[in-house]
Motif scaffolding. Structure first.
Motif, mmCIF file in Angstrom:
data_model
loop_
_atom_site.group_PDB
_atom_site.id
_atom_site.type_symbol
_atom_site.label_atom_id
_atom_site.label_comp_id
_atom_site.label_asym_id
_atom_site.label_seq_id
_atom_site.Cartn_x
_atom_site.Cartn_y
_atom_site.Cartn_z
ATOM 1 N N UNK A 1 -0.510 1.616 8.949
ATOM 2 C CA UNK A 1 -0.361 0.281 9.534
ATOM 3 C C UNK A 1 0.505 -0.602 8.647
ATOM 4 N N UNK A 2 0.357 -0.464 7.326
ATOM 5 C CA UNK A 2 1.200 -1.232 6.409
ATOM 6 C C UNK A 2 2.648 -0.776 6.501
ATOM 7 N N UNK B 1 10.629 8.893 9.165
ATOM 8 C CA UNK B 1 10.781 7.446 9.225
ATOM 9 C C UNK B 1 9.692 6.765 10.025
ATOM 10 N N UNK B 2 9.685 5.401 10.029
ATOM 11 C CA UNK B 2 8.713 4.633 10.808
ATOM 12 C C UNK B 2 8.796 4.966 12.296
ATOM 13 N N UNK C 1 0.033 12.891 9.703
ATOM 14 C CA UNK C 1 0.174 13.048 11.158
ATOM 15 C C UNK C 1 -1.055 12.494 11.872
ATOM 16 N N UNK C 2 -2.243 12.862 11.394
ATOM 17 C CA UNK C 2 -3.483 12.405 12.032
ATOM 18 C C UNK C 2 -3.593 10.884 11.940
ATOM 19 N N UNK C 3 -3.284 10.324 10.771
ATOM 20 C CA UNK C 3 -3.370 8.872 10.606
ATOM 21 C C UNK C 3 -2.358 8.161 11.501
ATOM 22 N N UNK C 4 -1.164 8.701 11.612
ATOM 23 C CA UNK C 4 -0.136 8.070 12.458
ATOM 24 C C UNK C 4 -0.551 8.097 13.931
ATOM 25 N N UNK D 1 0.852 -1.193 0.000
ATOM 26 C CA UNK D 1 0.000 0.000 0.000
ATOM 27 C C UNK D 1 0.890 1.247 0.000
ATOM 28 N N UNK D 2 0.560 2.257 -0.793
ATOM 29 C CA UNK D 2 1.424 3.441 -0.865
ATOM 30 C C UNK D 2 1.602 4.129 0.489
ATOM 31 N N UNK D 3 2.770 4.675 0.680
ATOM 32 C CA UNK D 3 3.070 5.446 1.886
ATOM 33 C C UNK D 3 2.413 6.815 1.773
ATOM 34 N N UNK D 4 1.808 7.278 2.852
ATOM 35 C CA UNK D 4 1.183 8.601 2.829
ATOM 36 C C UNK D 4 2.245 9.685 2.725
#
Length: 517
Positions: free
Chosen positions: A306-307, A490-491, A277-280, A267-270
Motif C-alpha cells: 500500500x505504501x 513496477x507499481x 505476489x500474495x500481498x499485491x 516502508x521498505x519495498x517487498x
C-alpha cells in the motif's frame, strides 16, 4: 509505595498461584525483568511450583524471553494465552503433556479481564463458535491433560453463545514507562497500552497483589493525570528497571510511542517472490476509506505494498493491540505501529472488531480445506494458538486469507484442517464474503466450499493448481487470469484506480450475483 528488586518481587509468587501477566508479543510492555527473576528463582530454589500463567497475548522473543522464562517443568501447572508462537518453550511443554495448555481468542481474554475487574460472572460472546474454542470442538485445549472446561456453550435468548469463565488472580505483573512515588503508572513511551488497567483491577478484585515494572521513578505529582494508565491505589510494589527497552528489538522508537511522525511511504519495498505476489493481490481488495486489520505473517506485507502504491494514507490500517492508523509493524515487532493516529486500550479495539467495525481483515493461513475452514492454531506438530485471529476473522465484514498454495512441496489446501480456527460453514451462514489468495490462484468461499475464480498467467490448471491441492474445488465457469501486473516489478497503478466505498460495494454485489448464476 514499596520499592523492591525484581528478585524480591519474584519471591511474592507462591506455589499454586495464578499469575496474570500484561504485555504483548516481542517485548511490547512485557514485564520481562520480573519474569526473568521468577524463572531464575525456580532454577535456584525449585519454587514456586504449579502456578497458572494467564496472559491474553503471547509473550516472548521466539526464543527464551517473555513467557519463555517460565518454561520449566514443575514451575508451571497451566498456561492460558492467546498464542504460544512467541514462546516455543511453552509450546514444547504442551506438546510433551507437561502442562495443561489452553489457547483462547486474544480478544475474548482481553475483554474477560474487564469482566473480572468488575466482578461479573464471566464473558458471554459469540466469538469462537464453531472453532476449536467451541467445547464441541475441543474448548481451546492444546494438551490432553487439560481437562477443565474454561469455555461453556450456552443458549441465551434463543441463540448460541460461548461463556468464558473468570479466574481468581493471586499476583498480577504489569509494566509502564514511569511511576511516581505513589505508584501511579504512565505508559507514554510504550508501543501499546493493552489492558493494563483491567489487569490491575482484576487482581485487586481477587485480593491479589499488583507488581509494576517501570523504567523511571518520578516525583510525586509530576505525572499528568491523563497519562496515568494504572492508578497507584491499585499498585502494591514497584520494580525500577532503568535499562528497560521498548520492545525486545527496539530500545526506544518515538514513532512507536507516537512522539514522532515519520513518512509512512518509507516502508521498505517487498522483495520479489510469492510473499510479494500474495500481498499485491490482497491489496487490490482495498477501497477508499477502508478500515482494515493486518494479521501476522504474509498479510503484513499489505502495508508495504500500500505504501509502494501510494494508497496507505487513503485507508486505515489497524492492529488488535490498539493502534489505529499509521503503518503496523511486522515480524518480531508485530503489535506496534509507526506513527498511529490513535492508540486505544486493547479491550476497546476488540469491542470495535467484534461489533463489525472492520471492513476488511487480511489474515494469513497455515492451511484451508474443502469446507472453507482455515487453520492457524495447530499444524505440522506445532502449537501456535489463534491470537486475535478468531475475533478478527469472525467480526470483519469481509476476510481475505493469504498464503502460498504449497509449503516445502506439501499442499496447504487440504481435505480437512487439523484444527478449525475459522469456520467456513459459519461464515456462509452469516453471509460473510471470504477470499483465499495464493501466488498461483485465488478462491472464493461458495456454497460448496472454496471455488477457484482466478489463476496466475501461464499456469496449467491441472498440473500447477488442482494437482497440488488436497481436494478438488469447484472451478468457476467465469475463471479469470490474475492481473499480469501482480507478477511484474513496477507499481500496479493502484493509486489511480482505488475504488470508492460505494463502487466497491457495487462490485461485490455483482460478484455475488455472478457466483449465484
Amino acid at each position: 509505595m514499596r520499592r523492591m528488586r525484581a528478585a524480591e518481587a519474584a519471591r511474592l509468587v507462591q506455589d499454586g498461584d495464578t499469575l496474570l501477566i500484561g504485555g504483548s508479543g516481542g517485548g511490547h510492555a512485557v514485564p520481562d525483568a520480573l519474569l526473568a527473576a521468577l524463572g531464575e528463582r525456580f532454577r535456584e530454589t525449585g519454587a514456586p511450583r504449579g502456578i497458572t500463567a494467564l496472559h491474553p497475548v503471547g509473550l516472548g522473543d521466539g526464543k527464551t524471553r517473555g513467557a519463555g522464562h517460565l518454561a520449566q517443568e514443575g514451575l508451571l501447572k497451566r498456561v492460558v494465552s492467546g498464542t504460544f508462537v512467541n514462546s516455543p518453550g511453552i509450546a514444547r511443554l504442551a506438546l510433551d503433556e507437561k502442562i495443561e495448555a489452553y489457547t483462547l481468542p486474544q480478544g475474548s481474554l482481553s475483554q474477560l479481564m474487564r469482566e473480572m475487574a468488575a466482578g461479573r460472572p464471566g464473558l458471554l460472546t459469540r466469538i469462537g463458535l464453531h472453532s476449536f474454542v467451541d467445547p464441541r470442538l475441543g474448548g481451546g485445549r492444546q494438551s490432553r491433560c487439560a481437562t477443565e472446561d474454561l469455555v461453556e456453550l450456552v443458549e441465551f435468548q434463543g441463540q448460541e453463545y460461548l461463556f468464558y469463565r473468570p479466574f481468581k488472580v493471586d499476583v498480577a505483573l504489569v509494566r509502564g514507562s514511569a511511576a511516581d512515588e505513589d505508584g501511579n503508572i504512565s505508559m507514554e513511551h510504550e508501543a501499546v497500552t493493552l489492558e493494563m488497567l483491567s489487569i490491575a483491577q482484576a487482581a485487586r478484585r481477587s485480593g491479589g497483589l499488583v507488581i509494576a515494572q517501570v523504567k523511571t521513578i518520578v516525583p510525586r505529582g509530576s505525572l499528568h493525570p491523563k497519562m496515568v494508565k494504572v492508578p497507584g491505589i491499585l499498585v502494591d510494589a514497584l520494580v525500577h528497571v532503568p535499562d528497560q527497552w521498548q520492545t525486545y528489538e527496539t530500545q526506544d522508537s518515538p514513532a512507536y510511542s507516537g512522539h514522532l511522525r515519520v513518512a509512512l511511504e518509507e516502508i521498505p519495498r517487498l522483495p520479489a517472490g510469492p510473499r510479494r505476489i500474495v500481498a499485491r493481490r490482497g491489496t487490490m481488495e482495498l477501497f477508499e476509506g477502508a478500515i482494515c486489520n493486518l494479521g501476522s505473517g504474509i498479510s503484513t506485507g499489505i502495508a508495504n505494498v500500500a505504501a509502494e502504491e501510494g494508497v496507505l494514507r487513503r485507508v486505515c490500517l489497524t492492529n488488535e493491540q490498539g493502534n489505529i492508523g499509521g503503518a503496523p509493524a511486522s515480524g518480531n515487532e508485530a503489535g506496534a505501529a509507526r506513527s498511529p493516529d490513535a492508540q486505544v486500550d486493547q479491550p476497546y479495539q476488540f469491542d470495535f472488531y467484534d461489533g463489525g467495525g472492520l471492513d476488511l481483515a487480511f489474515l494469513s493461513f497455515a492451511e484451508f480445506d474443502a469446507e472453507g475452514n482455515v487453520n492457524v492454531s495447530r499444524f505440522g506438530g506445532r502449537i501456535v494458538g489463534p491470537g486475535g485471529f478468531v475475533n478478527i476473522s469472525q467480526g470483519a465484514k469481509a476476510v481475505i486469507f493469504g498464503g502460498t498454495l504449497t509449503a516445502n512441496g506439501a499442499p496447504k489446501a487440504v481435505r480437512q484442517v487439523e484444527q478449525v480456527t475459522f469456520s467456513g460453514r459459519f461464515a456462509r451462514e452469516r453471509g460473510q464474503p471470504v477470499l483465499y489468495v495464493t501466488e498461483r490462484a485465488v478462491f472464493r468461499l461458495g456454497d460448496a466450499g472454496p471455488e477457484l475464480v482466478e489463476i496466475a498467467p501461464g499456469l496449467d490448471l491441472e498440473r500447477d493448481v488442482l494437482g497440488v491441492m488436497g481436494f478438488r474445488p469447484r472451478v468457476s465457469p467465469e475463471l479469470r487470469t490474475m492481473e499480469a501486473a501482480l507478477f511484474e516489478d513496477g507499481p500496479m497503478g493502484l493509486a489511480h484506480r482505488l475504488p470508492g466505498r460505494r463502487q466497491r460495494a457495487a462490485l461485490a454485489r455483482l460478484e455475488e450475483l455472478q457466483a449465484a448464476e
